[in-house]
Write a protein that holds these residues in place. Structure first.
Motif, PDB file in Angstrom:
ATOM      1  N   VAL A  66     -25.413 -88.741   4.112  1.00 14.15           N
ATOM      2  CA  VAL A  66     -24.638 -89.809   4.743  1.00 14.15           C
ATOM      3  C   VAL A  66     -23.786 -90.511   3.690  1.00 14.15           C
ATOM      4  O   VAL A  66     -22.625 -90.794   3.904  1.00 14.15           O
ATOM      5  N   LEU A  67     -24.391 -90.806   2.540  1.00 11.04           N
ATOM      6  CA  LEU A  67     -23.629 -91.427   1.467  1.00 11.04           C
ATOM      7  C   LEU A  67     -24.201 -91.061   0.116  1.00 11.04           C
ATOM      8  O   LEU A  67     -25.362 -90.690  -0.012  1.00 11.04           O
ATOM      9  N   ARG A  68     -23.334 -91.156  -0.884  1.00 13.24           N
ATOM     10  CA  ARG A  68     -23.719 -90.938  -2.281  1.00 13.24           C
ATOM     11  C   ARG A  68     -23.113 -92.058  -3.103  1.00 13.24           C
ATOM     12  O   ARG A  68     -21.999 -92.505  -2.829  1.00 13.24           O
ATOM     13  N   THR A  69     -23.840 -92.492  -4.107  1.00 10.93           N
ATOM     14  CA  THR A  69     -23.307 -93.506  -5.014  1.00 10.93           C
ATOM     15  C   THR A  69     -23.773 -93.214  -6.435  1.00 10.93           C
ATOM     16  O   THR A  69     -24.879 -92.723  -6.647  1.00 10.93           O
ATOM     17  N   THR A  70     -22.893 -93.471  -7.355  1.00 15.14           N
ATOM     18  CA  THR A  70     -23.234 -93.340  -8.763  1.00 15.14           C
ATOM     19  C   THR A  70     -22.453 -94.389  -9.534  1.00 15.14           C
ATOM     20  O   THR A  70     -21.402 -94.857  -9.089  1.00 15.14           O
ATOM     21  N   ARG A  71     -22.967 -94.775 -10.670  1.00 13.40           N
ATOM     22  CA  ARG A  71     -22.318 -95.782 -11.505  1.00 13.40           C
ATOM     23  C   ARG A  71     -21.932 -95.152 -12.825  1.00 13.40           C
ATOM     24  O   ARG A  71     -22.750 -94.514 -13.475  1.00 13.40           O
ATOM     25  N   THR A  72     -20.683 -95.342 -13.184  1.00 16.06           N
ATOM     26  CA  THR A  72     -20.227 -94.936 -14.509  1.00 16.06           C
ATOM     27  C   THR A  72     -20.081 -96.203 -15.347  1.00 16.06           C
ATOM     28  O   THR A  72     -20.354 -97.312 -14.865  1.00 16.06           O
ATOM     29  N   ARG A  73     -19.622 -96.049 -16.547  1.00 11.44           N
ATOM     30  CA  ARG A  73     -19.488 -97.211 -17.417  1.00 11.44           C
ATOM     31  C   ARG A  73     -18.537 -98.260 -16.854  1.00 11.44           C
ATOM     32  O   ARG A  73     -18.749 -99.455 -17.021  1.00 11.44           O
ATOM     33  N   ASP A  74     -17.492 -97.827 -16.146  1.00  7.48           N
ATOM     34  CA  ASP A  74     -16.485 -98.776 -15.696  1.00  7.48           C
ATOM     35  C   ASP A  74     -16.237 -98.797 -14.185  1.00  7.48           C
ATOM     36  O   ASP A  74     -15.309 -99.438 -13.716  1.00  7.48           O
ATOM     37  N   ALA A  75     -17.069 -98.109 -13.399  1.00 12.62           N
ATOM     38  CA  ALA A  75     -16.838 -98.081 -11.947  1.00 12.62           C
ATOM     39  C   ALA A  75     -18.113 -97.724 -11.195  1.00 12.62           C
ATOM     40  O   ALA A  75     -19.022 -97.104 -11.739  1.00 12.62           O
ATOM     41  N   VAL A  76     -18.145 -98.126  -9.939  1.00  5.85           N
ATOM     42  CA  VAL A  76     -19.173 -97.677  -9.003  1.00  5.85           C
ATOM     43  C   VAL A  76     -18.474 -96.754  -8.019  1.00  5.85           C
ATOM     44  O   VAL A  76     -17.482 -97.144  -7.389  1.00  5.85           O
ATOM     45  N   TRP A  77     -18.951 -95.533  -7.919  1.00  6.33           N
ATOM     46  CA  TRP A  77     -18.378 -94.540  -7.001  1.00  6.33           C
ATOM     47  C   TRP A  77     -19.222 -94.509  -5.739  1.00  6.33           C
ATOM     48  O   TRP A  77     -20.450 -94.418  -5.807  1.00  6.33           O
ATOM     49  N   LEU A  78     -18.567 -94.577  -4.593  1.00  7.85           N
ATOM     50  CA  LEU A  78     -19.256 -94.569  -3.309  1.00  7.85           C
ATOM     51  C   LEU A  78     -18.578 -93.547  -2.404  1.00  7.85           C
ATOM     52  O   LEU A  78     -17.400 -93.671  -2.089  1.00  7.85           O
ATOM     53  N   ASP A  79     -19.318 -92.523  -2.013  1.00  7.74           N
ATOM     54  CA  ASP A  79     -18.826 -91.493  -1.099  1.00  7.74           C
ATOM     55  C   ASP A  79     -19.571 -91.652   0.214  1.00  7.74           C
ATOM     56  O   ASP A  79     -20.782 -91.452   0.272  1.00  7.74           O
ATOM     57  N   MET A  80     -18.856 -92.053   1.252  1.00  9.78           N
ATOM     58  CA  MET A  80     -19.464 -92.241   2.567  1.00  9.78           C
ATOM     59  C   MET A  80     -18.901 -91.242   3.571  1.00  9.78           C
ATOM     60  O   MET A  80     -18.840 -91.525   4.766  1.00  9.78           O
ATOM     61  N   SER A  81     -18.512 -90.076   3.109  1.00 14.00           N
ATOM     62  CA  SER A  81     -17.884 -89.094   3.990  1.00 14.00           C
ATOM     63  C   SER A  81     -18.826 -88.570   5.070  1.00 14.00           C
ATOM     64  O   SER A  81     -18.378 -88.036   6.075  1.00 14.00           O
ATOM     65  N   GLY A  82     -20.135 -88.745   4.905  1.00 18.04           N
ATOM     66  CA  GLY A  82     -21.091 -88.301   5.906  1.00 18.04           C
ATOM     67  C   GLY A  82     -21.425 -89.351   6.948  1.00 18.04           C
ATOM     68  O   GLY A  82     -22.193 -89.103   7.868  1.00 18.04           O
ATOM     69  N   ALA A  83     -20.830 -90.540   6.815  1.00 22.68           N
ATOM     70  CA  ALA A  83     -21.073 -91.613   7.778  1.00 22.68           C
ATOM     71  C   ALA A  83     -19.900 -91.708   8.741  1.00 22.68           C
ATOM     72  O   ALA A  83     -18.750 -91.822   8.321  1.00 22.68           O
ATOM     73  N   ALA A  84     -20.179 -91.666  10.029  1.00 28.25           N
ATOM     74  CA  ALA A  84     -19.128 -91.829  11.033  1.00 28.25           C
ATOM     75  C   ALA A  84     -18.696 -93.285  11.107  1.00 28.25           C
ATOM     76  O   ALA A  84     -17.535 -93.586  11.370  1.00 28.25           O
ATOM     77  N   SER A  85     -19.635 -94.206  10.855  1.00 33.09           N
ATOM     78  CA  SER A  85     -19.310 -95.629  10.872  1.00 33.09           C
ATOM     79  C   SER A  85     -20.375 -96.409  10.109  1.00 33.09           C
ATOM     80  O   SER A  85     -21.471 -95.907   9.853  1.00 33.09           O
ATOM     81  N   LEU A  86     -20.016 -97.642   9.776  1.00 38.81           N
ATOM     82  CA  LEU A  86     -20.931 -98.567   9.105  1.00 38.81           C
ATOM     83  C   LEU A  86     -20.655 -99.943   9.656  1.00 38.81           C
ATOM     84  O   LEU A  86     -19.532-100.453   9.523  1.00 38.81           O
ATOM     85  N   ALA A  87     -21.635-100.554  10.307  1.00 39.86           N
ATOM     86  CA  ALA A  87     -21.489-101.901  10.870  1.00 39.86           C
ATOM     87  C   ALA A  87     -22.277-102.866  10.001  1.00 39.86           C
ATOM     88  O   ALA A  87     -23.487-102.751   9.882  1.00 39.86           O
ATOM     89  N   ILE A  88     -21.567-103.809   9.370  1.00 39.08           N
ATOM     90  CA  ILE A  88     -22.189-104.768   8.462  1.00 39.08           C
ATOM     91  C   ILE A  88     -22.338-106.106   9.182  1.00 39.08           C
ATOM     92  O   ILE A  88     -21.331-106.698   9.589  1.00 39.08           O
ATOM     93  N   PRO A  89     -23.572-106.590   9.343  1.00 38.02           N
ATOM     94  CA  PRO A  89     -23.763-107.872  10.041  1.00 38.02           C
ATOM     95  C   PRO A  89     -23.160-109.017   9.222  1.00 38.02           C
ATOM     96  O   PRO A  89     -23.263-109.038   7.999  1.00 38.02           O
ATOM     97  N   LEU A  90     -22.513-109.950   9.917  1.00 40.02           N
ATOM     98  CA  LEU A  90     -21.847-111.062   9.245  1.00 40.02           C
ATOM     99  C   LEU A  90     -22.714-112.297   9.118  1.00 40.02           C
ATOM    100  O   LEU A  90     -22.338-113.239   8.454  1.00 40.02           O
ATOM    101  N   GLY A  91     -23.837-112.335   9.748  1.00 43.23           N
ATOM    102  CA  GLY A  91     -24.671-113.532   9.713  1.00 43.23           C
ATOM    103  C   GLY A  91     -24.204-114.518  10.760  1.00 43.23           C
ATOM    104  O   GLY A  91     -23.353-114.233  11.592  1.00 43.23           O
ATOM    105  N   GLU A  92     -24.724-115.705  10.681  1.00 39.39           N
ATOM    106  CA  GLU A  92     -24.395-116.720  11.681  1.00 39.39           C
ATOM    107  C   GLU A  92     -23.133-117.453  11.282  1.00 39.39           C
ATOM    108  O   GLU A  92     -22.978-117.891  10.161  1.00 39.39           O
ATOM    109  N   ALA A  93     -22.219-117.585  12.231  1.00 37.06           N
ATOM    110  CA  ALA A  93     -20.932-118.268  11.974  1.00 37.06           C
ATOM    111  C   ALA A  93     -20.998-119.709  12.363  1.00 37.06           C
ATOM    112  O   ALA A  93     -21.783-120.152  13.104  1.00 37.06           O
TER     113      ALA A  93
END
Length: 93
Positions: A66-93
């Motif tokens: 679904v996803l892959r992540t790795t950290r290099t010295r100067d960046a965080v790489w995030l591959d989410m090509s296996g995820a059709a969607s990602l819903a992030i809850p916003l909390g209470e408004a």
């Protein structure tokens, strides 16, 4: 080396620290949808393998990446090509 008692993986909570460098919210509470089988659930339920150069998170139902992540010295790489969607809850408004 096996990382856990369930076939070498740990749960998706292992993504909390590495992804906190990128997201201002706890992304493990976000709901992902597998691009292969359509399974939905919180990132915390994904099966995360830590024996690679980064983290590989697989669908808890079909086992596809679904996803892959790795950290290099100067960046965080995030591959989410296996995820059709990602819903992030916003909390209470």
């Amino acid at each position: 080396m096996r990382g856990g008692a369930h076939g070498g993986y740990v749960d998706g909570n292992a993504l909390a620290g590495p992804l906190s460098e990128v997201f201002a919210v706890d992304v493990t509470a976000a709901t992902s949808r597998c691009g292969h089988c359509g399974c939905t659930g919180p990132l915390a339920c994904l099966h995360v393998y830590r024996h690679a150069s980064g983290l590989v998170a697989r669908c808890q139902q079909c086992g596809r990446v679904v996803l892959r992540t790795t950290r290099t010295r100067d960046a965080v790489w995030l591959d989410m090509s296996g995820a059709a969607s990602l819903a992030i809850p916003l909390g209470e408004a």
